[in-house]
Design an enzyme around this catalytic site. Structure first.
Site, short mmCIF file in Angstrom:
data_model
loop_
_atom_site.label_atom_id
_atom_site.label_comp_id
_atom_site.label_asym_id
_atom_site.label_seq_id
_atom_site.Cartn_x
_atom_site.Cartn_y
_atom_site.Cartn_z
N LYS A 77 -65.43 77.59 55.65
CA LYS A 77 -66.40 76.63 55.13
C LYS A 77 -67.48 76.32 56.19
O LYS A 77 -68.67 76.34 55.88
CB LYS A 77 -65.69 75.33 54.68
CG LYS A 77 -64.73 75.57 53.52
CD LYS A 77 -64.16 74.29 52.95
CE LYS A 77 -62.95 73.77 53.67
NZ LYS A 77 -61.72 74.57 53.59
N THR A 78 -67.04 76.07 57.41
CA THR A 78 -68.02 75.76 58.46
C THR A 78 -68.86 76.99 58.78
O THR A 78 -70.09 76.90 58.93
CB THR A 78 -67.30 75.30 59.75
OG1 THR A 78 -66.34 74.31 59.39
CG2 THR A 78 -68.26 74.73 60.76
N ASP A 122 -67.63 67.52 56.93
CA ASP A 122 -66.29 68.06 56.73
C ASP A 122 -65.40 66.96 56.13
O ASP A 122 -65.68 65.77 56.32
CB ASP A 122 -65.74 68.51 58.10
CG ASP A 122 -64.62 69.52 57.94
OD1 ASP A 122 -64.40 70.00 56.82
OD2 ASP A 122 -63.97 69.82 58.95
N THR A 171 -60.86 70.09 51.29
CA THR A 171 -59.65 70.83 50.93
C THR A 171 -59.11 70.31 49.60
O THR A 171 -58.26 70.94 49.00
CB THR A 171 -58.58 70.63 52.02
OG1 THR A 171 -58.50 69.24 52.30
CG2 THR A 171 -58.92 71.39 53.28
N ARG A 230 -58.86 81.79 60.40
CA ARG A 230 -58.66 80.95 61.58
C ARG A 230 -57.29 81.22 62.21
O ARG A 230 -57.15 81.30 63.43
CB ARG A 230 -58.78 79.47 61.22
CG ARG A 230 -58.62 78.56 62.45
CD ARG A 230 -58.68 77.10 62.08
NE ARG A 230 -60.00 76.74 61.58
CZ ARG A 230 -60.25 75.72 60.76
NH1 ARG A 230 -59.25 74.96 60.34
NH2 ARG A 230 -61.47 75.45 60.36
#
Ligand code: ADE
Length: 349
Positions: A77-78, A122, A171, A230
């Site tokens: 997402k980032t 976020d 999320t 990640r």
């Protein structure tokens, strides 16, 4: 130590709040992030759509519509937000829902944006309501209504803010209020990655980190990365440590097998926290159903962490279900831990 000019956070402009990113893990994560759509692996449909929207906005010299990304943590997402800002030729400022405590915190960030900037929030589902309400007019009218003073003499003052693009990340999409959700022009769901995509990400990251990795080792590592870039990159960094210190500086299948065992990561990629979570429900609560707050107290883990970081992958793998009466470990979950489920035990009697 990463040199300043290699820190990609700089190339996306100012960063405010929780993700300012100076710890080692964040610095590495930033170093491995792809900087454009071409080097971004996976999320094909999302990428294709976004690149059309970016080209359309640029052609019309407009800002990109407000965008929300949702899905489990670590899926990009980032990274996609950074790519969007970069493709639009603007800067990205990063903050998070819990970091914005008062309306004034958000008002000050908004009024310091430059025309066309991106603001990334976020965990946007964790915004407090008075802060969220400031966003409504900011997103729609590029203005904020501030209440000055208290009691009968209080008055509202409207301040214009530069046109900006809000990128929200969550999320838990279901936790977003309707008024907030309705204000996003683009809603993009990020999915777990395919094994071959994770393998390609590992190979790309290994090149950037300048560590040799066998094809078989990359494949094996990909299987344990919970379909999440990640986690793949984090495991790769640990395998690099093992390879450089305990082996000959090459990540082989043997290094991966031994390394994963040392980290208590099992063949499905479940780490110690995942295994402890499943084992607690099985052993202390007969496999469930059991409520989130009870599990949280039993394992001493924050409810948000359980919901965001632990449960989504266990559900996807079929080890866990969420029922109206609480969390329940499936037969598959019991089998994975090598335990007999309550049903199995009854059958044995
Ligand atoms: N590193 C982290 N996520 C990535 C992605 N989606 N593509 C390439 N490299 C990555």
């Amino acid at each position: 130590m990463i040199e300043e000019e290699n820190n990609p956070i700089k190339s996306v402009g100012s960063v405010v709040g929780a993700q300012a990113g100076t710890d080692e893990a964040t610095v590495f994560e930033n170093k491995l992030r792809p900087k454009d759509f071409d080097s971004y692996i996976g999320q094909g449909e999302v990428k294709q759509n976004l690149s059309v929207f970016v080209r359309a906005a640029r052609k019309r010299s407009e800002t990109l519509d407000h965008t929300i990304f949702y899905g489990p943590p670590g899926l990009g997402k980032t990274t996609l937000s950074m790519i969007l800002a970069s493709e639009m030729g603007t800067e990205l400022r990063i903050t998070s829902g819990p970091a914005l405590e008062k309306p004034g915190d958000l008002a000050s960030i908004l009024s310091n944006l430059k025309e066309g900037d991106f603001l990334f929030i976020d965990e946007i589902h964790r915004l407090r309501m008075p802060v969220e309400e400031i966003l409504y007019t900011a997103m729609e009218d590029f203005a904020i209504d501030l209440v000055i003073g208290k009691g009968p003499s209080a008055r509202t003052m409207r301040i214009n803010v530069p046109r900006f693009t809000l990128v929200g990340a969550t999320t838990l999409m279901s936790r977003l209020s309707n008024p907030l959700r309705d204000r996003f022009g683009h809603v993009e769901k990020l999915r777990y990655y395919e094994p071959d995509e994770i393998q390609s990400i590992i190979v790309r990251s290994a090149e950037i980190l300048d560590i040799a990795i066998d094809e078989g080792a990359a494949k094996l590592l990909a299987k344990s990365a919970r379909a999440t870039p990640r986690i793949a990159n984090r495991l790769l960094r640990r395998m690099r440590d093992f390879a450089e210190i305990l082996h000959e500086g090459v990540i082989t299948e043997k290094v991966v097998r031994e390394g994963l065992a040392s980290l208590s990561v099992d063949k499905n990629g479940l780490d110690f926290a995942d295994q402890e979570y499943l084992r607690t429900i099985c052993e202390k609560f007969s496999g469930g159903p059991v409520g989130l707050s009870t599990i949280s107290a039993a394992i001493g883990e924050d409810e948000h962490t359980i919901e965001d970081m632990i449960e989504p992958f266990l559900i996807r793998e079929g080890f866990l279900t969420r029922t109206p009466r609480g969390r329940q470990v499936t037969d598959r979950g019991f089998q994975h831990l090598g335990l007999a489920s309550a049903d199995d035990q009854l059958r044995l009697v």
